[in-house]
Design an enzyme around this catalytic site. Structure first.
Site, short mmCIF file in Angstrom:
data_model
loop_
_atom_site.label_atom_id
_atom_site.label_comp_id
_atom_site.label_asym_id
_atom_site.label_seq_id
_atom_site.Cartn_x
_atom_site.Cartn_y
_atom_site.Cartn_z
N LYS A 12 42.48 116.73 31.19
CA LYS A 12 43.68 117.35 30.63
C LYS A 12 43.27 118.30 29.51
O LYS A 12 42.41 117.96 28.68
CB LYS A 12 44.63 116.27 30.11
N LYS B 160 45.17 118.54 34.49
CA LYS B 160 46.50 118.63 33.88
C LYS B 160 46.46 119.70 32.80
O LYS B 160 45.65 119.65 31.87
CB LYS B 160 46.92 117.29 33.27
N ASP C 41 47.19 108.88 29.13
CA ASP C 41 46.55 110.12 28.70
C ASP C 41 45.79 109.83 27.41
O ASP C 41 46.39 109.72 26.34
CB ASP C 41 47.60 111.22 28.45
#
Length: 220
Positions: A151, A180, A89
């Site tokens: 995300k 996400k 991430d």
């Protein structure tokens, strides 16, 4: 898919202890979460605990500001994967995005995706700091660079995920890129609202609470 497989069971606080990381990993095994998300220094430890389970090891790169150079983010990524990370991430360079340095952002994500190889790359865009047009720009860069996820948030800025942002991001990336939702998701109802809006993964430090609440909703 049951809620547990949406959840990245997360512990990213700066003073996390070894015992807390061990507890996080064992909880993830017990509840069969999608992954644990830990800081890079804990990747090796998490990998050892989770070996033989279905739970993936996720870590963060350029966290939480995204202001590192491309080269340092690439090194972080290579090191994390060498230590056993399955998913990365990364925080994109928010300042450069707001300056409309599109070529830079595409190159940054592309280089980190190369370093990831077959591993999943999620790109954190910190939605609370962006206007909608900037969110669109970020998503376009992510699509061009062939990352796997967009995300919403680090959870360390002004606010976290919102249903409206998840819906917007999903409308831009479609089925090609996953979404996400992360940051401030505290209840089963909030998680389900995110999923209904298009979230494919939920990042939260309250995964067990969400699952316990899911069980009580199911009984009703």
């Amino acid at each position: 898919m049951k809620l547990n497989k949406y959840i990245d069971h997360t512990l990213l606080k700066p003073d996390a202890s070894f015992k807390e990381i061990e507890k996080l990993c064992h909880e993830a095994i017990d509840f069969n979460f999608a992954s644990v998300c830990v800081n890079p220094c804990f990747v090796t430890k998490a990998r050892k605990i989770l070996v033989g389970s279905d739970v993936k090891v996720c870590t963060v790169i350029g966290f939480p500001l995204g202001a590192n150079t491309i080269e340092s983010k690439v090194f972080e990524t290579q090191d994390a994967i060498a230590n056993g990370a399955d998913e990365i991430d990364m925080v994109l360079n928010i300042s450069f995005l707001k300056e409309k340095q599109v070529d830079y952002i595409v190159r940054e994500i592309t280089e980190i995706k190369k370093a990831c190889g077959r591993h999943t790359l999620k790109v954190i865009i910190e939605t609370c700091l962006l206007e909608n047009e900037e969110k669109r720009m970020a998503c376009d860069c992510i699509k061009t660079a062939n990352a796997n996820f967009v995300k919403t948030s680090t959870g360390f800025s002004k606010s976290g995920a919102t249903v409206d942002d998840v819906r917007l991001l999903k409308s831009i990336v479609g089925d090609r890129i996953q979404v996400k939702a992360s940051g401030g998701i505290k209840s089963y109802e909030e998680a389900m609202e995110m999923i209904d809006a298009g979230a494919d993964r939920i990042g939260t430090s309250r995964g067990i609470t969400l699952i316990e609440q899911e069980a009580s909703f199911t009984k009703e």
